[in-house]
Enzyme design. Structure first.
Site, PDB file in Angstrom:
ATOM      1  N   THR A   1      50.276  27.035  57.186  1.00 24.18           N
ATOM      2  CA  THR A   1      48.914  26.958  56.660  1.00 24.18           C
ATOM      3  C   THR A   1      48.893  26.377  55.253  1.00 24.18           C
ATOM      4  O   THR A   1      49.578  26.862  54.362  1.00 24.18           O
ATOM      5  CB  THR A   1      48.280  28.362  56.622  1.00 24.18           C
ATOM      6  OG1 THR A   1      48.469  28.987  57.883  1.00 24.18           O
ATOM      7  CG2 THR A   1      46.801  28.282  56.299  1.00 24.18           C
TER       8      THR A   1
ATOM      9  N   ASP B   1      57.928  32.889  59.554  1.00 21.04           N
ATOM     10  CA  ASP B   1      58.821  31.833  60.009  1.00 21.04           C
ATOM     11  C   ASP B   1      59.494  31.180  58.798  1.00 21.04           C
ATOM     12  O   ASP B   1      58.870  30.941  57.771  1.00 21.04           O
ATOM     13  CB  ASP B   1      58.046  30.783  60.802  1.00 21.04           C
ATOM     14  CG  ASP B   1      58.957  29.774  61.478  1.00 21.04           C
ATOM     15  OD1 ASP B   1      60.107  30.141  61.791  1.00 21.04           O
ATOM     16  OD2 ASP B   1      58.515  28.624  61.688  1.00 21.04           O
TER      17      ASP B   1
ATOM     18  N   HIS C   1      53.855  23.728  61.402  1.00 23.23           N
ATOM     19  CA  HIS C   1      53.164  24.320  62.546  1.00 23.23           C
ATOM     20  C   HIS C   1      51.879  23.560  62.839  1.00 23.23           C
ATOM     21  O   HIS C   1      50.914  23.625  62.077  1.00 23.23           O
ATOM     22  CB  HIS C   1      52.826  25.787  62.265  1.00 23.23           C
ATOM     23  CG  HIS C   1      54.028  26.644  62.007  1.00 23.23           C
ATOM     24  ND1 HIS C   1      53.956  27.858  61.372  1.00 23.23           N
ATOM     25  CD2 HIS C   1      55.349  26.466  62.316  1.00 23.23           C
ATOM     26  CE1 HIS C   1      55.159  28.389  61.282  1.00 23.23           C
ATOM     27  NE2 HIS C   1      56.023  27.561  61.859  1.00 23.23           N
TER      28      HIS C   1
ATOM     29  N   MET D   1      51.280  31.119  56.600  1.00 29.28           N
ATOM     30  CA  MET D   1      51.170  32.525  56.955  1.00 29.28           C
ATOM     31  C   MET D   1      52.340  32.907  57.856  1.00 29.28           C
ATOM     32  O   MET D   1      52.931  32.073  58.538  1.00 29.28           O
ATOM     33  CB  MET D   1      49.849  32.806  57.664  1.00 29.28           C
ATOM     34  CG  MET D   1      49.673  32.147  59.015  1.00 29.28           C
ATOM     35  SD  MET D   1      48.102  32.618  59.795  1.00 29.28           S
ATOM     36  CE  MET D   1      48.182  31.686  61.327  1.00 29.28           C
TER      37      MET D   1
END
Length: 362
Positions: free
Chosen positions: A178, A301, A204, A298
């Protein structure tokens, strides 16, 4: 509903979609304080209700989502989650919205909308809550390393290169989520070609977006950047972006090159690609300077992967809280005690080069 529930404005030109999104968010603990049918109404709603987060459609009559983002960020900066079509064209416009200040995006499904959106309800709620916590204050953009006109700092890499001598390239694995695309673009755009780094990027995002993201990085940097396709081999001055929906694994290393493969193994931390997978495989395989970089995002990971890199003798960098849109991933890595340096986003490129030099000279 908790008194501390994030307050949201939902923006979409479809009455059906506004109702559906509002219901899903309310059920997930997000308080919808207003809805809007176009960008002009969105600007007014944000001004009047001062929400914690906005979900913003892209294609709307009168004032579209792009213009609405620009107006909101100029008038009252507010975390914005774009709702984007799962198409290549949708990806291009979404990246424009991120450049204008939106924090992240969520893909609208095609086909049977109500069924597919309901299936993605939990994911949407998690993303809205994460975006609501993002820092969109004016000071953060300066730390991204971008120019005042919004362009990336590709030329900055040249000045760094002239000040250094590189005896050998290293491998860099970048983890981001994010708030990350603009940061990754700035970081990669600032790396000098003659550092001869081999760069693996795990951002991501869905499969319709990673190819376009790789194209943008390629255009913004001195590096040859492409989306990984399976069985790729890369050498110094090249970079791979993990494709949406697949893990990127370092399968071999030798002769200054990396050999990679893609897998559809189960998601980790609810995501695929997962940076932990790429980082662990790099730690197990790469012989030579290895640097892990955990950027804004967020979740957790990248933390375990960064620890694996540290345990293998590599260096680990994390983005600092002040320049992170969401400090989840860097914070988790820092908490593991494996991070060597915590840096503002604009200092990450120099941090990477310093880390490679430290390993080369060790």
């Amino acid at each position: 509903m908790s008194a501390t529930a994030p307050r949201a404005v939902v923006v979409d030109d479809s009455h059906f979609m506004r109702t559906l999104l509002s219901d899903m968010l309310e059920d997930g603990g997000v308080r919808v304080v207003e809805t809007a049918a176009n960008g002009a109404e969105a600007v007014t709603a944000v001004r009047e209700h001062r929400p914690d987060v906005v979900t913003m459609d892209l294609q709307m009559p009168e004032v579209d989502g792009l213009e609405a983002v620009e107006r909101i960020m100029a008038d009252r900066p507010t975390p914005i989650l774009m709702l984007s079509a799962h198409t290549a064209d949708g990806a291009d416009v979404t990246f424009e919205a991120l450049e204008k200040g939106a924090v992240d995006f969520f893909t609208k499904p095609g086909g049977e909308v109500s069924t597919e959106m309901s299936a993605k309800s939990d994911q949407l709620v998690r993303k809205v809550k994460a975006v609501a916590e993002a820092d969109v204050s004016g000071g953060r953009s300066a730390d991204h390393g971008g120019a005042a006109d919004g362009s990336t700092a590709g030329s900055a890499g040249g000045s760094v290169a002239h000040a250094r001598e590189f005896r050998d390239g290293g491998t860099v694995v970048i983890a981001s989520s994010t708030g990350g695309p603009t940061v990754v673009e700035s970081v990669v755009g600032s790396l000098p070609r003659d550092a001869a780094l081999r760069v693996l990027i795990v951002q991501h995002m869905p499969d319709a977006f990673t190819s376009r993201f790789a194209d943008r990085l390629d255009a913004a940097s001195e590096y040859d950047v492409r989306e990984a396709s399976g069985g790729d081999r890369i050498g110094g001055g090249e970079a791979l972006v993990a494709p949406g929906g697949k893990h990127l694994v370092v399968a071999g290393a030798g002769g200054g090159r990396l050999r990679t493969r893609l897998t559809e193994d189960p998601p980790e931390h609810g995501v695929r690609p997962a940076a932990d997978v790429t980082m662990r495989s790099a730690a197990e395989t790469v012989d030579g300077p290895l640097v892990g970089v955990v950027l804004t995002g967020m979740g957790a990971d990248g933390a375990a992967g960064a620890e694996a890199i540290g345990d293998a003798g590599g260096r680990v960098l994390a983005q600092d809280e002040a320049s992170s849109a969401v400090f989840g991933m860097p914070k988790r890595a820092i908490e593991r005690g494996c991070v060597d340096d915590v840096l503002a986003a604009g200092d990450v490129p120099d941090g990477i080069l310093d880390a490679v030099e430290l390993e080369v000279n060790a």
